[in-house]
Design a protein around this motif. Structure first.
Motif, short mmCIF file in Angstrom:
data_model
loop_
_atom_site.label_atom_id
_atom_site.label_comp_id
_atom_site.label_asym_id
_atom_site.label_seq_id
_atom_site.Cartn_x
_atom_site.Cartn_y
_atom_site.Cartn_z
N VAL A 236 0.86 -1.19 0.00
CA VAL A 236 0.00 0.00 0.00
C VAL A 236 0.89 1.24 0.00
CG1 VAL A 236 -0.20 0.02 2.53
CG2 VAL A 236 -1.92 1.21 1.13
N ILE A 237 0.50 2.21 -0.82
CA ILE A 237 1.21 3.49 -0.87
C ILE A 237 0.17 4.59 -0.66
CG2 ILE A 237 2.66 5.04 -2.22
CD1 ILE A 237 2.46 1.81 -3.79
N LEU A 238 0.38 5.42 0.34
CA LEU A 238 -0.51 6.55 0.58
C LEU A 238 0.30 7.84 0.43
CD1 LEU A 238 -2.41 5.29 3.78
CD2 LEU A 238 -2.99 4.91 1.37
N PHE A 245 1.28 10.78 9.17
CA PHE A 245 -0.04 10.71 8.53
C PHE A 245 -0.25 9.39 7.78
CE2 PHE A 245 -1.74 15.36 8.11
CZ PHE A 245 -1.49 15.58 9.44
N PRO A 246 0.65 9.02 6.84
CA PRO A 246 0.40 7.79 6.10
C PRO A 246 0.45 6.54 6.98
CG PRO A 246 2.54 8.71 5.53
CD PRO A 246 1.83 9.74 6.35
N GLU A 247 1.30 6.54 8.00
CA GLU A 247 1.34 5.37 8.88
C GLU A 247 0.03 5.21 9.63
OE1 GLU A 247 6.04 4.55 9.83
OE2 GLU A 247 4.85 5.55 11.37
N GLU A 256 -0.61 -3.63 7.63
CA GLU A 256 0.52 -3.84 8.54
C GLU A 256 1.74 -3.11 7.99
OE1 GLU A 256 0.23 -5.51 11.34
OE2 GLU A 256 -1.82 -6.24 10.97
N LYS A 257 2.73 -2.90 8.87
CA LYS A 257 3.92 -2.13 8.50
C LYS A 257 4.61 -2.70 7.26
CE LYS A 257 8.24 -0.24 10.31
NZ LYS A 257 9.17 -0.16 11.44
N VAL A 261 5.87 -0.14 4.31
CA VAL A 261 7.22 0.39 4.52
C VAL A 261 7.99 0.60 3.20
CG1 VAL A 261 8.36 -1.86 4.88
CG2 VAL A 261 9.24 0.21 6.03
N THR A 262 7.77 -0.27 2.20
CA THR A 262 8.51 -0.13 0.94
C THR A 262 8.16 1.18 0.23
OG1 THR A 262 8.47 -2.52 0.70
CG2 THR A 262 9.02 -1.25 -1.27
N GLY A 263 6.90 1.54 0.26
CA GLY A 263 6.44 2.72 -0.48
C GLY A 263 6.40 3.99 0.35
N LEU A 264 6.90 3.93 1.58
CA LEU A 264 6.89 5.12 2.44
C LEU A 264 8.29 5.73 2.42
CD1 LEU A 264 5.43 7.01 4.35
CD2 LEU A 264 5.95 5.44 6.22
#
Lengths: 351, 137
Positions: A236-238, A245-247, A256-257, A261-264
């Protein structure tokens, strides 16, 4: 059904990103404006060099997307650039990029703006353009050299970067769009008037009624309409104006993290505005496997969110190393101090 | 200013895509485009040739007293870059500290702002060279 779903399947034929090499640590901004006291929202942000702007960033991302797509640029029927920092107020960024990649003259060129979601808008429109037979390929770009007023909270995060996508038929694609959805309302959380250099914002108003309402509504709607839960997605990428905010939004959606995490990238790149969610998407595409399902949701102030459900295909692995990866650009890092940042981003006025 | 615009506009394909020419008679590749082949003096129309953009630093110097329009960039390094295909071209280096430039350094073309014609004028974009990403690691 509120979803936008073309009658024929359309996907991503090539993708590419670009992140400038200079990094301004958030603690350096804190040193200048807060006496080094208090917390910071990210570790550091990417800063464009003095010879970089949204055009140069979008162009390098576009060249990387073409390196992966391996298509004749003369077959690109539209070059669209979404940004809130176009180099000119009047004169398109898109024509410069179209000319530089060899797509001119038989192509459509346009610049888009909707704060941080201008990039994903070009992708949505590109899906329609390709599915409708108006073009074989569309090049959609999101890029920015975001500016925060010196001393403002945004200065910690406002960053430079961008990503580009060649949109085309599903059978040529490394990832296929299952559906997309937009959720927009008139919410003035962040804005910039035509003759001002720096944006203004509504402080805490940028949170609940703006970012969280639109991102969560868009994500929940597309997942519900397609019958998915968070567990159905590999990634997921936000949109990522900061780390928090995105977390929080991803956790509220049930992710889940390890899914986000890859797209954050905001902790190490900052908020690249129209480039932010799409840069997260390129980071995911760099390592995803065929058959992965991806949820990508942008957010643009003013306000709205574009949500996409994307499924990767067997074509992806062969394309991943055809151009520098997002991590390659993140690793290419030169730390600068605040004074250098002031010079590089033309914040020094000499009277 | 208007004649300046036309002069720069005519160079778009050279500056954005590194388009030169290849001699149809002897095959030598030239940048910038020429009316007559530098090797065999053939003067028939030469077809366009797009260079790869890869090369290495042949020589360089750092500019401290810049000509008009470039003062904001000082100090900057200008290099003679030997392209893989043969020609030597002059260009600014970017994304590298002036003290780190070396003869033989592998470089690649990027498109950057060359200069702007003041606050209200056009922005001139063109080629510069930076250390090659794949080599820079």
């Amino acid at each position: 059904m509120p979803l936008m779903k073309p009658n024929i399947d359309v996907g991503i034929v090539g993708y590419g990103c670009y992140i400038p090499m200079y990094r301004l640590p958030a603690k350096e901004v804190n040193r200048i404006w807060n006496d080094g006291q208090g917390g910071v929202p990210i570790k550091e942000k990417a800063v464009g060099g003095p010879d970089e702007d949204t055009m140069t960033i979008g162009l390098e991302a576009a060249r990387n997307a073409l390196a992966r797509a391996q298509i004749d640029p003369r077959q690109i029927g539209a070059v669209w650039v979404g940004s809130e920092s176009h180099p000119y107020a009047v004169k398109p960024t898109s024509t410069i990029i179209a000319e530089a990649i060899g797509a001119t003259p038989a192509t459509q060129g346009a610049d888009w703006q909707f704060a941080c979601k201008a990039g994903t808008e070009t992708i949505q429109a590109g899906i329609g353009f390709v599915a409708g037979g108006m073009a074989r390929y569309v090049l959609g770009i999101g890029a920015d050299t975001a500016q925060g007023r010196p001393g403002d909270a945004l200065e910690f995060t406002a960053a430079s970067g961008g990503a580009a996508f060649v949109i085309g038929a599903a059978e040529e694609s490394l990832a296929v769009f299952e559906a997309t959805y937009s959720h927009v309302t008139d919410t003035p959380d962040f804005w910039r008037r035509p003759t001002t250099h720096y944006p203004s914002h509504g402080q805490r108003f940028t949170g609940e009624p703006a970012y969280f309402h639109h991102v969560l509504s868009a994500a929940q709607t597309i997942m519900a309409e397609l019958g998915y839960t968070a567990q159905d997605f590999a990634y997921v990428i936000l949109h990522q104006p900061n780390r928090k905010f995105p977390e929080r939004a991803a956790a509220e959606l049930g992710f889940e993290k390890e899914q986000w995490v890859t797209g954050l990238l905001s902790p190490v790149v900052g908020n690249t505005y129209a480039g932010a969610s799409v840069l997260g998407l390129t980071a995911v595409l760099d390592i995803a496997q065929p058959g992965d399902k991806i949820l990508c949701v942008s957010f643009g102030s003013g306000a709205g969110s574009d949500a996409f459900v994307i499924n990767t295909t067997d074509r992806l692995p062969d394309k991943q190393k055809s151009a520098p990866t997002t991590q390659d650009y993140i690793n290419r890092r030169v730390e600068i101090d605040y004074a250098t940042y002031v010079r590089y981003r033309s914040k020094l006025k000499m009277h | 200013m208007t004649t300046e615009i036309a002069r720069h506009w005519r160079l778009n394909s050279q500056r954005y895509q590194l388009v030169g020419e290849v001699c149809p008679k002897c095959g030598v590749k030239m940048f910038p485009p020429r009316d007559v082949c530098l090797e065999c003096a053939d003067d028939t129309r030469q077809p366009d040739y797009q260079f790869s953009g890869r090369g290495e630093v042949y020589s360089f110097t750092t500019v401290h007293n810049a000509p008009e329009g470039y003062q904001e960039s000082t100090p900057y390094t200008v290099a003679l870059v030997k392209l893989e295909e043969g020609p030597l071209i002059t260009a600014q280096l970017t994304d590298v500290a002036n003290s780190e430039v070396e003869i033989g350094m592998p470089v690649e073309m990027v498109t950057r702002k060359l200069r702007t014609q003041g606050e209200e004028g056009v922005i001139i974009y063109g080629y510069k060279f930076r250390p090659r990403l794949s080599v820079a690691g």
